[in-house]
Design a protein around this motif. Structure first.
Motif, PDB file in Angstrom:
ATOM      1  N   ARG A  43      10.161  17.412   0.045  1.00 13.59           N
ATOM      2  CA  ARG A  43      11.379  17.975   0.632  1.00 13.59           C
ATOM      3  C   ARG A  43      11.117  18.683   1.958  1.00 13.59           C
ATOM      4  NH1 ARG A  43      16.520  19.701  -1.306  1.00 13.59           N
ATOM      5  NH2 ARG A  43      17.364  21.414  -0.064  1.00 13.59           N
ATOM      6  N   TRP A  44       9.961  19.338   2.084  1.00 14.14           N
ATOM      7  CA  TRP A  44       9.700  20.125   3.300  1.00 14.14           C
ATOM      8  C   TRP A  44       9.672  19.250   4.546  1.00 14.14           C
ATOM      9  CZ3 TRP A  44       5.554  19.032   6.403  1.00 14.14           C
ATOM     10  CH2 TRP A  44       4.503  18.316   5.846  1.00 14.14           C
ATOM     11  N   MET A  45       9.344  17.952   4.367  1.00 12.58           N
ATOM     12  CA  MET A  45       9.322  17.053   5.532  1.00 12.58           C
ATOM     13  C   MET A  45      10.725  16.846   6.095  1.00 12.58           C
ATOM     14  SD  MET A  45       6.456  14.175   4.850  1.00 12.58           S
ATOM     15  CE  MET A  45       4.728  14.657   4.779  1.00 12.58           C
ATOM     16  N   GLU A  96       0.830  -1.211   0.000  1.00 11.58           N
ATOM     17  CA  GLU A  96       0.000   0.000   0.000  1.00 11.58           C
ATOM     18  C   GLU A  96       0.862   1.259   0.000  1.00 11.58           C
ATOM     19  OE1 GLU A  96      -3.259   2.326   2.858  1.00 11.58           O
ATOM     20  OE2 GLU A  96      -2.553   0.309   3.402  1.00 11.58           O
ATOM     21  N   TYR A  97       1.936   1.254   0.787  1.00 15.84           N
ATOM     22  CA  TYR A  97       2.800   2.432   0.891  1.00 15.84           C
ATOM     23  C   TYR A  97       4.014   2.360  -0.044  1.00 15.84           C
ATOM     24  CZ  TYR A  97       0.156   4.239   4.832  1.00 15.84           C
ATOM     25  OH  TYR A  97      -0.844   4.763   5.628  1.00 15.84           O
ATOM     26  N   ASN A  98       4.049   1.299  -0.865  1.00 11.85           N
ATOM     27  CA  ASN A  98       5.125   1.155  -1.844  1.00 11.85           C
ATOM     28  C   ASN A  98       6.496   1.268  -1.171  1.00 11.85           C
ATOM     29  OD1 ASN A  98       5.939   0.655  -4.451  1.00 11.85           O
ATOM     30  ND2 ASN A  98       5.976   2.819  -5.054  1.00 11.85           N
ATOM     31  N   VAL A  99       6.655   0.553  -0.069  1.00 12.74           N
ATOM     32  CA  VAL A  99       7.833   0.707   0.782  1.00 12.74           C
ATOM     33  C   VAL A  99       9.127   0.362   0.047  1.00 12.74           C
ATOM     34  CG1 VAL A  99       8.948  -0.130   2.890  1.00 12.74           C
ATOM     35  CG2 VAL A  99       6.498   0.331   2.888  1.00 12.74           C
ATOM     36  N   ASN A 100       9.105  -0.649  -0.808  1.00 16.67           N
ATOM     37  CA  ASN A 100      10.327  -1.065  -1.501  1.00 16.67           C
ATOM     38  C   ASN A 100      10.883   0.008  -2.421  1.00 16.67           C
ATOM     39  OD1 ASN A 100      10.779  -3.783  -0.539  1.00 16.67           O
ATOM     40  ND2 ASN A 100       8.913  -4.346  -1.610  1.00 16.67           N
ATOM     41  N   ASP A 101      10.029   0.920  -2.846  1.00 19.43           N
ATOM     42  CA  ASP A 101      10.466   1.957  -3.797  1.00 19.43           C
ATOM     43  C   ASP A 101      10.539   3.345  -3.169  1.00 19.43           C
ATOM     44  OD1 ASP A 101      10.664   0.185  -6.028  1.00 19.43           O
ATOM     45  OD2 ASP A 101       8.475   0.167  -6.138  1.00 19.43           O
ATOM     46  N   ARG A 152       4.369   7.796   5.096  1.00 18.83           N
ATOM     47  CA  ARG A 152       5.385   7.308   4.171  1.00 18.83           C
ATOM     48  C   ARG A 152       6.774   7.792   4.597  1.00 18.83           C
ATOM     49  NH1 ARG A 152       5.332   9.225  -0.680  1.00 18.83           N
ATOM     50  NH2 ARG A 152       6.007   7.371  -1.832  1.00 18.83           N
ATOM     51  N   TYR A 153       6.826   8.985   5.192  1.00 23.82           N
ATOM     52  CA  TYR A 153       8.080   9.546   5.681  1.00 23.82           C
ATOM     53  C   TYR A 153       8.665   8.672   6.794  1.00 23.82           C
ATOM     54  CZ  TYR A 153      11.207  13.167   7.616  1.00 23.82           C
ATOM     55  OH  TYR A 153      12.293  13.869   8.070  1.00 23.82           O
ATOM     56  N   VAL A 154       7.826   8.250   7.740  1.00 27.52           N
ATOM     57  CA  VAL A 154       8.279   7.361   8.818  1.00 27.52           C
ATOM     58  C   VAL A 154       8.707   6.016   8.239  1.00 27.52           C
ATOM     59  CG1 VAL A 154       7.562   6.107  10.895  1.00 27.52           C
ATOM     60  CG2 VAL A 154       6.865   8.491  10.575  1.00 27.52           C
ATOM     61  N   ALA A 155       7.921   5.499   7.277  1.00 25.85           N
ATOM     62  CA  ALA A 155       8.265   4.225   6.635  1.00 25.85           C
ATOM     63  C   ALA A 155       9.611   4.320   5.918  1.00 25.85           C
ATOM     64  CB  ALA A 155       7.168   3.825   5.659  1.00 25.85           C
ATOM     65  N   MET A 167      -3.435  11.380  17.409  1.00 26.72           N
ATOM     66  CA  MET A 167      -3.578  10.014  17.903  1.00 26.72           C
ATOM     67  C   MET A 167      -3.485   8.982  16.781  1.00 26.72           C
ATOM     68  SD  MET A 167      -3.616  10.478  21.078  1.00 26.72           S
ATOM     69  CE  MET A 167      -4.042   8.868  21.723  1.00 26.72           C
ATOM     70  N   ASP A 168      -4.032   9.313  15.623  1.00 25.87           N
ATOM     71  CA  ASP A 168      -3.956   8.397  14.491  1.00 25.87           C
ATOM     72  C   ASP A 168      -2.504   8.176  14.062  1.00 25.87           C
ATOM     73  OD1 ASP A 168      -5.138   6.901  12.165  1.00 25.87           O
ATOM     74  OD2 ASP A 168      -4.166   8.520  11.046  1.00 25.87           O
ATOM     75  N   PHE A 169      -1.724   9.251  14.075  1.00 22.47           N
ATOM     76  CA  PHE A 169      -0.312   9.156  13.692  1.00 22.47           C
ATOM     77  C   PHE A 169       0.482   8.358  14.732  1.00 22.47           C
ATOM     78  CE2 PHE A 169       3.985  11.178  13.168  1.00 22.47           C
ATOM     79  CZ  PHE A 169       4.241  10.652  11.908  1.00 22.47           C
TER      80      PHE A 169
END
Length: 496
Positions: A67-69, A54-59, A107-110, A141-143
């Motif tokens: 960039r701002w993150m 779902e989060y396309n982690v491999n790529d 996705r940033y945390v992943a 809380m969701d995060f």
């Protein structure tokens, strides 16, 4: 595994399924986290692999994240706790709840977790929630639930502990809800601390000043701050960095012209002749010089098979306090059909001498790199080494200026990276206490290698004995059950 494979074409990334089939350590991690309950383990794998697709982690790459993150500095890896676990910092005051950016933040945390998992496989993390100057507007809380799921489901056995620093009293109710999301194992890893007692878990040198520490690190981007790798010091002094290479080019050209004129002058002088024994060839002398340079270096026993280079050892360099434990050998084998440029970097450049630290390796050839402790320094488990390699074009120059320019121009995607940890050897205790043993001479490097291999063999043998005992116990139980079953069958036949 069969249940996972059944729906893999629709639900999972094929790369994750392939890795699951080949990586026993990964499967063992899931099994251990679910107490070897197969159904629970399969459910966890199913959820984890769906999330990765779902989060396309491999790529996930640096360029795929806004960039701002990176520029906010709200999440990053830096420093270590007292158990030598990497610190994963969350600056809560910099987080603002916004539904529009929720997916990007996840996705940033992943990205950070996957980056660490690939670079330090099997090494746990310590999560630090820095709640200084934060308030209710910063709590999402969701995060938070997502972060917990990352360690509870998606990256099993990754969490060493979760430290919440300076939590405002008004958030007590929120964290009581968080505890309900955690399993019994995770709750025990939750640590609520203040500035006064955080040093129970993290030393001052890895804490920022506002927590009573001495770490002057200030987040900035670019580059990413998680590596802290720098050029080591060669045996001839500090290495010229890539940034300084342009300034040094003119100096090197002048030096080369001076050396050229000096060599010409030498050529005109009468030469002294050294008579060498006819039985000793130049190649033999070169081998003798090489063997003397490698003498005392700890030889690697394992190999990492990379796309460009095979790197030995595979995971760690071992150093100790004795003179025979101050030097390690890294062997690079070029498995390509072209010349490969390489360089070695470290997080502790003041401690180590590396020779050669930057050079190239011909196709099919190998290079021996000596890494030695310098100036009375002691190795630390927090020290890391980074081997970087990139394939060169045929006929490319391999001199210092050419290599410096090559590393400037080569795209990141074409660079192979492999990280090595530092393992600190414990001082071996004498097995025999007789006076004659104390007079024994200091072991040589080869003897040390043999002792290390023997210790590993003894540990492996001990594990096998434990497994054998368990199998024998199971066999006895089965025999008893079979005997009872046979007796019951005979009794049933007799009574009928």
């Amino acid at each position: 595994r069969g249940s996972v494979e059944f729906h893999s074409a629709d639900k999972y990334d094929s790369r994750d399924v392939e890795r699951l089939m080949k990586d026993d350590a990964l499967v063992d991690g899931y099994l251990t986290w679910r107490h070897s309950v197969v159904d629970d383990t399969l459910k966890m794998i199913d959820e984890s692999l769906q999330w990765r697709k779902e989060y396309n982690v491999n790529d996930l790459t640096e360029s795929s994240i806004p960039r701002w993150m990176f520029e906010t500095g709200a999440v990053y890896l830096h420093g270590y706790d007292k158990e030598d676990n990497k610190l994963f910092w969350f600056k809560v005051k910099l987080h603002v709840k916004d539904a529009k950016t929720t997916v990007d933040k996840k996705r940033y945390v992943a990205f950070w977790l996957e980056r660490y998992a690939k670079r330090e496989p099997g090494m746990p993390l310590t999560v630090v929630f820095d709640m200084s100057e934060s308030g209710l507007s910063n709590i999402d809380m969701d995060f938070v639930k997502y972060i917990i799921n990352c360690f509870k489901v998606y990256y099993p056995k990754f969490l060493s502990k979760m430290i919440i620093v300076e939590m405002p009293w008004i958030m007590n109710a929120a964290w009581k809800i968080v505890k309900t999301w955690l399993g019994p194992e995770a709750i025990s890893k939750l640590k609520f601390v203040s500035k006064a007692d955080i040093q129970t878990f993290i030393s001052p040198e890895h804490l920022p000043p506002h927590m009573g520490g001495t770490d002057q690190f200030k987040y900035s981007y670019p580059p990413l701050p998680d590596d802290d790798f720098q050029s080591p010091i060669s045996e001839n002094g500090p290495i010229v960095s890539e940034d300084e290479s342009e300034v040094k080019d003119t100096e090197s050209e002048c030096k080369e012209s001076l050396e050229s004129s000096f060599n010409t002058e030498l050529a005109l002088r009468p030469k002294k002749v050294n008579f060498v024994d006819d039985g000793v060839k130049p190649d033999d002398l070169e081998r003798q010089d090489s063997s003397s340079r490698l003498r005392g270096a700890r030889k690697p026993l394992t190999t990492f098979k990379g796309t460009l280079l095979h790197v030995s050892p595979a995971e760690e360099l071992s150093f100790g306090s004795r003179d025979t434990e101050k030097k390690c050998l890294i062997i690079l084998n070029n498995v390509t059909k072209n010349q490969v440029a390489f360089k070695v970097r470290t997080t502790a450049p003041e401690k180590y001498r590396v020779k050669p630290s930057s050079s190239s390796c011909e196709a099919g050839a190998s290079v021996d790199i000596i890494v030695s402790l310098h100036g009375g320094f002691q190795a630390s488990p927090q020290d890391r080494f980074l081997v970087m390699a990139a394939e060169m074009e045929p006929g490319a120059g391999a001199g210092s200026p050419e290599l410096a320019q090559f590393w400037k121009d080569v795209p990141k995607a074409k660079i192979m990276e492999h990280r090595l940890r530092c393992h600190v050897l414990e001082s071996p205790k004498s097995i025999l206490s007789s006076p004659s043993d104390s007079l024994s001479s200091t072991p040589t490097g080869d003897t040390q290698d043999l002792q290390t291999a023997l210790m590993r063999l003894m540990v492996s043998n001990s594990r096998l004995e434990q497994k054998l005992d368990a199998c024998l116990w199971l066999q006895k139980v089965l025999l008893v059950l079979v005997s009872i079953l046979m007796a019951f069958t005979i009794y049933s036949l007799w009574t009928s």
